[in-house]
Each structure stands twice: as C-alpha cells, then as structure tokens.
Design a protein around this motif. Structure first.
Motif, PDB file in Angstrom:
ATOM      1  N   GLU A  46      77.676  15.146  -9.069  1.00  0.00           N
ATOM      2  CA  GLU A  46      78.104  14.693 -10.039  1.00  0.00           C
ATOM      3  C   GLU A  46      79.054  15.343 -10.162  1.00  0.00           C
ATOM      4  OE1 GLU A  46      76.683  12.765 -13.854  1.00  0.00           O
ATOM      5  OE2 GLU A  46      77.639  10.600 -14.230  1.00  0.00           O
ATOM      6  N   PHE A  52      80.687  18.993 -17.604  1.00  0.00           N
ATOM      7  CA  PHE A  52      80.642  17.336 -18.236  1.00  0.00           C
ATOM      8  C   PHE A  52      81.103  17.499 -19.348  1.00  0.00           C
ATOM      9  CE2 PHE A  52      77.905  13.974 -19.598  1.00  0.00           C
ATOM     10  CZ  PHE A  52      78.542  13.540 -18.757  1.00  0.00           C
ATOM     11  N   LYS A 124      80.807   4.046 -10.542  1.00  0.00           N
ATOM     12  CA  LYS A 124      79.434   3.849 -10.948  1.00  0.00           C
ATOM     13  C   LYS A 124      79.316   2.437 -12.187  1.00  0.00           C
ATOM     14  CE  LYS A 124      76.790   7.164 -14.244  1.00  0.00           C
ATOM     15  NZ  LYS A 124      76.365   8.546 -14.964  1.00  0.00           N
ATOM     16  N   PRO A 128      76.039   4.991 -18.962  1.00  0.00           N
ATOM     17  CA  PRO A 128      75.066   5.566 -20.357  1.00  0.00           C
ATOM     18  C   PRO A 128      75.643   6.462 -21.466  1.00  0.00           C
ATOM     19  CG  PRO A 128      74.538   7.328 -18.520  1.00  0.00           C
ATOM     20  CD  PRO A 128      75.846   6.416 -18.091  1.00  0.00           C
ATOM     21  N   HIS A 141      77.927  12.282 -25.393  1.00  0.00           N
ATOM     22  CA  HIS A 141      77.419  11.496 -24.074  1.00  0.00           C
ATOM     23  C   HIS A 141      78.189  10.441 -24.066  1.00  0.00           C
ATOM     24  CE1 HIS A 141      75.107  12.136 -20.477  1.00  0.00           C
ATOM     25  NE2 HIS A 141      76.433  10.483 -20.200  1.00  0.00           N
ATOM     26  N   GLU A 143      80.519   8.894 -22.000  1.00  0.00           N
ATOM     27  CA  GLU A 143      80.600   8.472 -20.943  1.00  0.00           C
ATOM     28  C   GLU A 143      81.743   6.897 -20.871  1.00  0.00           C
ATOM     29  OE1 GLU A 143      78.414   8.601 -17.003  1.00  0.00           O
ATOM     30  OE2 GLU A 143      76.828  10.089 -17.781  1.00  0.00           O
ATOM     31  N   CYS A 169      73.937   9.211 -10.463  1.00  0.00           N
ATOM     32  CA  CYS A 169      73.453   9.941 -11.744  1.00  0.00           C
ATOM     33  C   CYS A 169      72.299   8.370 -12.904  1.00  0.00           C
ATOM     34  CB  CYS A 169      74.261  10.396 -13.388  1.00  0.00           C
ATOM     35  SG  CYS A 169      73.215  11.472 -13.917  1.00  0.00           S
ATOM     36  N   ASN A 170      72.823   8.202 -13.598  1.00  0.00           N
ATOM     37  CA  ASN A 170      72.385   7.033 -14.749  1.00  0.00           C
ATOM     38  C   ASN A 170      71.651   6.005 -14.462  1.00  0.00           C
ATOM     39  OD1 ASN A 170      72.357   4.507 -16.799  1.00  0.00           O
ATOM     40  ND2 ASN A 170      71.197   6.586 -17.461  1.00  0.00           N
ATOM     41  N   ARG A 172      70.530   5.732 -10.952  1.00  0.00           N
ATOM     42  CA  ARG A 172      69.453   6.156 -10.064  1.00  0.00           C
ATOM     43  C   ARG A 172      68.034   5.178 -10.767  1.00  0.00           C
ATOM     44  NH1 ARG A 172      69.815  10.774 -13.004  1.00  0.00           N
ATOM     45  NH2 ARG A 172      68.538  12.493 -12.855  1.00  0.00           N
ATOM     46  N   ARG A 173      67.673   5.277 -12.779  1.00  0.00           N
ATOM     47  CA  ARG A 173      67.489   4.842 -13.401  1.00  0.00           C
ATOM     48  C   ARG A 173      66.842   3.743 -12.941  1.00  0.00           C
ATOM     49  NH1 ARG A 173      66.706   9.617 -16.043  1.00  0.00           N
ATOM     50  NH2 ARG A 173      67.682  10.796 -17.067  1.00  0.00           N
ATOM     51  N   ASN A 194      74.282  14.564 -13.512  1.00  0.00           N
ATOM     52  CA  ASN A 194      73.949  16.117 -14.501  1.00  0.00           C
ATOM     53  C   ASN A 194      73.456  15.142 -16.157  1.00  0.00           C
ATOM     54  OD1 ASN A 194      76.878  17.502 -15.041  1.00  0.00           O
ATOM     55  ND2 ASN A 194      77.398  15.621 -13.281  1.00  0.00           N
ATOM     56  N   THR A 195      72.089  15.118 -16.328  1.00  0.00           N
ATOM     57  CA  THR A 195      71.255  15.012 -17.081  1.00  0.00           C
ATOM     58  C   THR A 195      70.962  16.001 -18.348  1.00  0.00           C
ATOM     59  OG1 THR A 195      70.179  13.661 -15.756  1.00  0.00           O
ATOM     60  CG2 THR A 195      68.521  13.786 -17.249  1.00  0.00           C
ATOM     61  N   PRO A 196      70.970  15.705 -19.362  1.00  0.00           N
ATOM     62  CA  PRO A 196      70.596  17.008 -20.080  1.00  0.00           C
ATOM     63  C   PRO A 196      69.454  16.644 -20.490  1.00  0.00           C
ATOM     64  CG  PRO A 196      72.561  15.471 -20.652  1.00  0.00           C
ATOM     65  CD  PRO A 196      72.214  14.987 -19.902  1.00  0.00           C
ATOM     66  N   TYR A 199      68.043  14.038 -25.080  1.00  0.00           N
ATOM     67  CA  TYR A 199      68.399  12.667 -25.893  1.00  0.00           C
ATOM     68  C   TYR A 199      67.925  12.841 -26.973  1.00  0.00           C
ATOM     69  CZ  TYR A 199      68.669   7.716 -24.806  1.00  0.00           C
ATOM     70  OH  TYR A 199      68.790   6.694 -23.826  1.00  0.00           O
TER      71      TYR A 199
HETATM   72  N1  CDT Z   1      75.487  11.553 -15.872  1.00  0.00           N
HETATM   73  C1  CDT Z   1      74.573  10.766 -16.470  1.00  0.00           C
HETATM   74  O1  CDT Z   1      74.561   9.394 -16.818  1.00  0.00           O
HETATM   75  N2  CDT Z   1      73.796  11.081 -17.496  1.00  0.00           N
HETATM   76  C2  CDT Z   1      72.443  10.270 -17.860  1.00  0.00           C
HETATM   77  C3  CDT Z   1      71.903  10.998 -19.234  1.00  0.00           C
HETATM   78  C4  CDT Z   1      71.761   9.723 -20.283  1.00  0.00           C
HETATM   79  S1  CDT Z   1      71.912  10.328 -21.586  1.00  0.00           S
HETATM   80  C5  CDT Z   1      72.746  10.034 -22.500  1.00  0.00           C
HETATM   81  C6  CDT Z   1      71.038   9.983 -16.835  1.00  0.00           C
HETATM   82  O2  CDT Z   1      70.548   8.551 -16.662  1.00  0.00           O
HETATM   83  O3  CDT Z   1      70.651  11.539 -16.427  1.00  0.00           O
END
Ligand code: CDT
Length: 305
Positions: A46, A52, A124, A128, A141, A143, A169-170, A172-173, A194-196, A199
């Motif tokens: 991503e 980022f 997307k 998030p 964050h 976005e 990214c997000n 996928r959850r 891109n997942t820091p 959180y």
């Molecule tokens: N880029 C991205 O979607 N990152 C989110 C971070 C979530 S916390 C704000 C993720 O789901 O990995």
C-alpha cells in the motif's frame, strides 16, 4: 493445474525526502528479481511510492501534501515501472495515493497485466484512523482526512488465468472484504499494508499486531477458499515502527511463504489456483451451505418465545 508463481515484494522504510525516482528504482530491482524467479505477478505494498504521509498533519503545507499523490497512472515517474513490466512480461499490483482530475483523493491500488496494460483499479473502502489533528498522539493516522472512502466496493478481475481481487491494509481486518470478493469467485486476493506497531487508541493491542495480521488473512483465505497475498511496507520509517511479515497464504489457510526481514525483500510461492476448488466445492460450497436469509434475523424482532 493453473499455477501462478507470485512474488510478494515487501518494502522497507521510505523516508520523507526519498524521491519517486529512488523508490521506482527499488521497485524495479524487486520486479527484476521476481522475473528472475519466474514469477508471473509481483505484488507491492500500500502507498508504495512514498513515505506513509498520513502520519503527519499537513494542512499547513498543501504543497507537500499534494506531492505525495499521483495525478496519472502511469505518470512521468511510474512509466518506467510499466515499461519494465512489459519488457519482462510480468504483471504487478501497486498501491499509491491517487488525486483525481475532480480533486478527489483516494488510497488506491492498480493491477497491471504482463503486457503492461491496466487490468483494474481499487479504491480503499475501510479507511482507519481519525479526521482531526490529535497532537497528543506520538504520530498521526490521518487517512480519514487525506483520503475519501472508495465508492466502488470490492470487484474481481479475470487475469493471470485466474480471478483476482484487490484490497488495501485495514480492509484485511474485515470479513466482508474477503466474502464480497469470494461471492464473485475470487481465487487470489492481493493486499498491500502499512501497519504501525503502536496503536494509540488502545496500546494493549501493540504486542498482538503480528498475531492479528496472520489471524485475519489466514481466516479470510480459509473461510473463502482463496489465496491471499499480504505485502507490507515494514521497518522503522521516520521513527515509526511498522509490521513487516509479508505472507502468501493458501486456500487451506496455511502460510506457504513469509518474509523474514523488515527491509526490501521478495518472497515467492507457486500458487495452484485450482486448490481453491477443494474448499469452494466442499466445506465452503456457498450455493449449497450458505443461508443468507438468516443474516437478516438480527434486525427482526423475536417471535414465538
Ligand atoms: N494503512 C492502514 O490501513 N493501517 C491500519 C492501521 C490501523 S490503526 C490506525 C491497519 O489496519 O493496519
């Protein structure tokens, strides 16, 4: 057997002052490596062309903000990537920030085939983070400030002798991401992330980042009888540590390849697209076993107690 050899092309950090030219050079190195390993498709992360940038509040510097978006795809800096793909005969997935002629901003990915032609574009859906500047956070964050929610939903495309879907990214959850594409017979879902590791709203989740990453993508693959290719931009970027651990997951839910570094790294797997049928025609035969009419019950009052 319809076999597609896929390369998950993880990226290490991209700094604020890194130029597009430098990034595209790195992408081309990974693409050539994938080609040398006989991959038909290489998957990048991503927002793969820049740092980022939603980690900063950039309203005070609209010029810097705009510098992170592509107004054309391919554009002057990315044409080389398309040319290289065509010359090598390899397809690719690329995440980037899109600024449309109408001034809309999306977190976008494209799928490009082995002739260098655009197959599909995805914007997307699940954005998030937060809308407003929150200076108390160690990093932002934003976005939800700097992108608009994708209006087109989750499509799939016939390409690479299979049915390919895209997410970012997000997404996928969320189970519906995979399910909506699986209902269109997706055989492989490509996901850049891109997942820091930190959180801010609930740091108790920090040590679970790796577990949750695998949990959601392995479940998404298995419950939908599809391959999932998850590709990170990982490592410490501008002081922010992000999860790497790019993976290729089979329709059984098993991880078949995984990155071991937090830097630029290619991991490769032979993906038998016909493996999806085992699950789609048995345990997860949607036409036979799903009961969508039951999903409405939660909105109906209970009767006959
Ligand atoms: N880029 C991205 O979607 N990152 C989110 C971070 C979530 S916390 C704000 C993720 O789901 O990995």
């Amino acid at each position: 057997m319809r076999s597609l050899r896929v390369g998950a092309a993880q990226l290490g950090p991209i700094m604020r002052d890194t130029t597009r030219r430098e990034v595209v050079d790195r992408l081309i190195v990974l693409m050539r490596e994938a080609n040398a390993e006989d991959c038909g498709l290489v998957v990048f992360p991503e927002l793969a062309l820049t740092t980022f940038f939603p980690r900063w509040y950039l309203d005070d510097d609209p010029q810097e903000l705009d510098s992170y978006y592509e107004t054309q795809m391919p554009g002057p800096e990315t044409q080389r990537l398309f040319d290289e793909a065509k010359a090598l005969g390899i397809g690719f997935y690329l995440g980037y920030a899109e600024l449309t002629p109408e001034g809309e901003r999306y977190n976008t990915s494209v799928l490009v085939d082995e002739s260098g032609s655009l197959v599909g574009k995805y914007r997307k859906v699940h954005l998030p983070g937060h809308e407003e500047h929150e200076p108390e956070r160690p990093f932002q964050h934003l976005e939800r400030r700097y992108f608009k929610e994708g209006p087109d939903g989750f499509g799939v495309w016939e390409a690479f002798d299979g049915i390919i879907g895209m997410a970012l990214c997000n997404d996928r959850r969320w189970p519906e991401t995979y399910r909506v594409m699986a209902l269109q017979n997706a055989e492989m879902i490509l996901i850049g992330y891109n997942t820091p590791m930190h959180y801010a709203p609930d740091p108790s989740q920090n040590p679970l980042q790796s577990f949750h990453n695998q949990l959601v993508m392995q479940a998404g693959a298995y419950q939908n009888g599809t391959w999932v290719v998850g590709v990170a931009k990982g490592g410490i970027e501008e002081g922010v540590d992000s999860l790497a651990e790019s993976v290729i997951i089979a329709p059984s839910g098993q991880i078949v390849a995984q990155a071991t570094t937090t830097d630029d790294e290619l991991v490769v797997a032979d993906c038998d697209l016909d493996w999806c049928k085992h699950y789609k025609n048995t345990l997860f035969d949607f036409d036979r076993y799903r009961r969508p009419e039951m999903y409405e019950l939660i909105t109906r009052p209970k009767t006959d107690q």
